[in-house]
Scaffold this active site. Structure first.
Site, PDB file in Angstrom:
ATOM      1  N   ASP A 132       0.816  -1.209   0.000  1.00  0.00           N
ATOM      2  CA  ASP A 132       0.000   0.000   0.000  1.00  0.00           C
ATOM      3  C   ASP A 132       0.853   1.265   0.000  1.00  0.00           C
ATOM      4  O   ASP A 132       1.906   1.331   0.644  1.00  0.00           O
ATOM      5  CB  ASP A 132      -0.899   0.004   1.238  1.00  0.00           C
ATOM      6  CG  ASP A 132      -1.704   1.282   1.357  1.00  0.00           C
ATOM      7  OD1 ASP A 132      -2.624   1.464   0.550  1.00  0.00           O
ATOM      8  OD2 ASP A 132      -1.384   2.109   2.236  1.00  0.00           O
TER       9      ASP A 132
ATOM     10  N   GLU B 198       1.040  -0.494  -5.221  1.00  0.00           N
ATOM     11  CA  GLU B 198       0.049   0.572  -5.338  1.00  0.00           C
ATOM     12  C   GLU B 198       0.809   1.883  -5.511  1.00  0.00           C
ATOM     13  O   GLU B 198       1.205   2.524  -4.543  1.00  0.00           O
ATOM     14  CB  GLU B 198      -0.853   0.639  -4.106  1.00  0.00           C
ATOM     15  CG  GLU B 198      -2.067   1.522  -4.350  1.00  0.00           C
ATOM     16  CD  GLU B 198      -2.483   2.370  -3.160  1.00  0.00           C
ATOM     17  OE1 GLU B 198      -3.613   2.862  -3.155  1.00  0.00           O
ATOM     18  OE2 GLU B 198      -1.663   2.564  -2.244  1.00  0.00           O
TER      19      GLU B 198
END
Length: 671
Positions: free
Chosen positions: A327, A381
């Protein structure tokens, strides 16, 4: 050093070769340092086996790293939460501390903390490598918990290997997966939601919010305890049972891992753990994330690398996760965190703002993960599109298998918000959906959890708005709903058919889940109304949500078994702006889109390879909420062009707001 392969493959990168080589040198030098200190990367990443609470049979051993501490005591109900000599930790070399305790004094289920003293202060802390943390229902205070495994978990997935060509991801949050107003459990997810995912055809589940986090509403992105399974959803064994069952169903499970920052909390997290602000994080302003109100790791310290690399290894080996979606790594890649940065040219990537320590950590993590499990999946990401991110390490890349194509959902939102579909430009659509480097795989998606959060809107809500509340039953007639259902299907089909590697959908969005996601908080009266999934809408035979679910299932199964299976390149056949028709091919599959809301076309001729064709998927099928304007049993034959005998054409009927996939069956044409 020779020119990196991925630079050779992209001539536009050649002016920045010195900066790229500097990054690679930084990684190679760090890897040599690790080998000199720890022996190899594998030994360095065994930190979770050295630190934390360990069951030694007749006793427990606890080790902690706290170099600034002067004294550390284990405290809990067993000593009235007060330091005493019996529970004092012994200082070892290199800032490590240790204690061994009889099981007569410390038992399974006991709650405990560390009381750490430093020069000029002290504080209660949870062990940094602790694997079990629970929250008191009344006081809301978190404590570490002794968690003794009663026998080893019986895994039944020894022969499991992810089948991810292509990767089709179902992004899910266990806690909000119930239809009831509550926090759902791992076991309930396994029993009630996993069968839905298997039926829908997805081959990978991406689980959010697994690492423990103090604030439920953070969606799991403000992590406090990196090695602890969030106890809101159940026990570690129940998570293992869920993953084991997914594997038995042929479904891989990856974790949404958060190594880009950490929650500031001190009692629950790593903030000022040993009294210093710089133990795990950068000191001063660089240690504070300006947008996320969180702490930024110092990836230049060996102890931090050991902590994070060990965390990767722990989740793979102990829980059989098949990989990770990392993330927020745009924040890691650059000293400016990517904030208010456009990334409009290659010079924006290589201008001295790169964080070489963070880039090295990500490369080390990919190297380690794929050494532990060669079939592991890693996804970045990253909204910046950093070159080489999902290229192989041996090619000079960072080593991720995929990058999330984050510009695609932003593009669709912009199209819906700023342009009526009468004015949608198919050249722009095709161009935006095809934006990726040939050598790097991406995961495309029309919307994820980000687009469903409170303050934003899902695609279906943007398309139909308030009519969703009283016009989604079969008896109601609504042009708005008809338009919304048609475009919802076309947007998803255009996204998946142009994807270069994989596709992602967030839980419930496949059937057009209404409204937004809003976790219980003071501002909404601690309500769970919007922190759940209303599966009954999809299951109800008299509601139109079933049409979107039926289409998504057919689309995903066809992607898995057909047009995405070999990841063939896309070639534009007819991108006609005036007609709003977009036609392209992948191998023997031809994708036909008519975005015009009013114009249907008869005998629309397109250049194709000779043969016969059949319809595989049609958004206008009544099973998908369409009008049944296409005869799907019809076999189409190519015709020679009248003025060019070496070319062939196919003549099609293409209804307005309809998309179709044709498969070419090589055969002698009939003229």
């Amino acid at each position: 050093m020779d020119t990196p392969v991925f630079v050779k493959n992209d001539p536009w990168l050649q002016p920045f070769e010195p900066a790229i080589k500097k990054r690679i040198d930084h990684y190679n030098n760090r890897l040599e340092d690790i080998k000199a200190i720890f022996g190899d990367l594998d030994q360095m990443s065994d930190g979770y086996d050295f630190y934390g609470l360990k069951d030694l049979g007749d006793k427990y051993q606890l080790r902690e790293w706290a170099p600034n501490a002067t004294e550390i005591f284990l405290v809990g109900d067993f000593n009235d939460w007060k330091p005493n000599e019996k529970f004092r930790l012994t200082k070892m070399d290199f800032g490590n501390w240790e204690i061994t305790i009889s099981k007569e004094l410390l038992k399974h289920g006991d709650l405990f903390k560390l009381h750490i003293f430093w020069q000029g202060g002290d504080g209660m802390r949870l062990p940094s490598y602790i694997n079990r943390v629970v929250q008191d229902e009344h006081t809301k205070i978190f404590s570490a918990q002794v968690w003794t495994r009663h026998g080893e978990f019986k895994w039944e997935d020894q022969d499991f290997k992810p089948s991810v060509d292509p990767i089709l991801i179902y992004e899910a949050h266990v806690g909000m997966s119930s239809e009831e107003h509550k926090v759902n459990s791992f076991t309930e997810f396994k029993n009630d939601v996993l069968p839905r995912i298997a039926k829908a055809g997805y081959n990978t589940i991406q689980l959010m919010a697994i690492q423990e986090h103090p604030y439920y509403g953070s969606f799991g992105y403000h992590v406090s305890n990196f090695f602890a399974v969030s106890s809101r959803f159940g026990t570690p064994e129940e998570l293992k049972d869920l993953i084991n069952e997914a594997h038995k169903n042929g479904i891989a499970v990856i974790m949404d891992i958060v190594h880009s920052h950490a929650v500031k909390n001190e009692i629950e997290g790593l903030g000022r753990f040993d009294g210093t602000s710089y133990q795990y994080f950068h000191d001063g302003g660089r240690g504070e994330h300006p947008a996320w109100d969180s702490k930024c790791f110092n990836y230049g310290k060996n102890e931090v690398l050991r902590f994070l690399l060990s965390n990767c290894k722990y989740w793979i080996q102990e829980f059989h996760f098949d990989g990770f979606r990392f993330d927020g790594i745009t924040s890691m890649l650059y000293l400016h965190h990517g904030l208010e940065y456009s990334f409009s040219s290659y010079s924006d990537y290589f201008n001295g703002t790169e964080d070489y320590d963070a880039l090295t950590y990500l490369t080390l993590a990919n190297r380690l993960i794929h050494r532990i499990n060669p079939n592991a999946i890693t996804i970045a990401e990253d909204m910046s599109g950093y070159p080489g991110l999902s290229d192989k390490i041996e090619n000079g890349g960072i080593g991720f298998d995929y990058r999330l194509s984050m510009g695609v959902p932003d593009f669709w939102i912009k199209m819906i918000k700023e342009h009526s579909d009468e004015n949608w430009n198919v050249s722009r659509i095709f161009h935006e959906l095809m934006q990726h480097r040939a050598a790097e795989k991406v995961v495309s998606y029309a919307e994820s959890h980000d687009q469903a959060l409170v303050g934003d809107k899902t695609i279906i809500f943007r398309l139909v708005d308030k009519e969703m509340y009283d016009k989604m039953d079969l008896a109601s007639q609504s042009l708005v709903i008809d338009r919304g259902i048609a475009l919802h299907k076309m947007i998803r089909l255009a996204t998946i058919t142009t994807s270069h590697g994989g596709y992602l959908n967030f839980m419930g969005n496949e059937f057009g889940h209404p409204e937004w996601i809003d976790f219980p908080r003071e501002g909404n009266g601690w309500s769970y109304k919007h922190a759940r999934r209303q599966w009954g809408l999809m299951d109800h035979p008299d509601l139109k949500f079933k049409y979107l679910a039926n289409f998504d299932r057919a689309m995903v199964h066809l992607a898995k078994d057909g047009f995405l299976s070999n990841n063939e390149p896309c070639y534009g056949i007819a991108i006609n702006e005036a007609d709003q028709v977009m036609i392209f091919k992948r191998g023997n599959y031809y994708m036909v889109f008519n975005f015009s809301p009013t114009n249907s076309y008869t005998d629309y001729g397109i250049f194709v390879d000779p043969g016969k064709f059949k319809v595989l998927l049609n958004t206008d099928n009544p099973e998908f909420g369409g009008f049944g304007s296409i005869d799907e049993s019809y076999i189409y034959y190519t015709e020679r062009m009248p003025y060019n005998k070496d070319q062939y054409q196919l003549k099609l009927y293409i209804p307005a707001r309809t998309a179709m996939i044709f498969e070419r069956i090589p055969a002698k044409s009939v003229y």
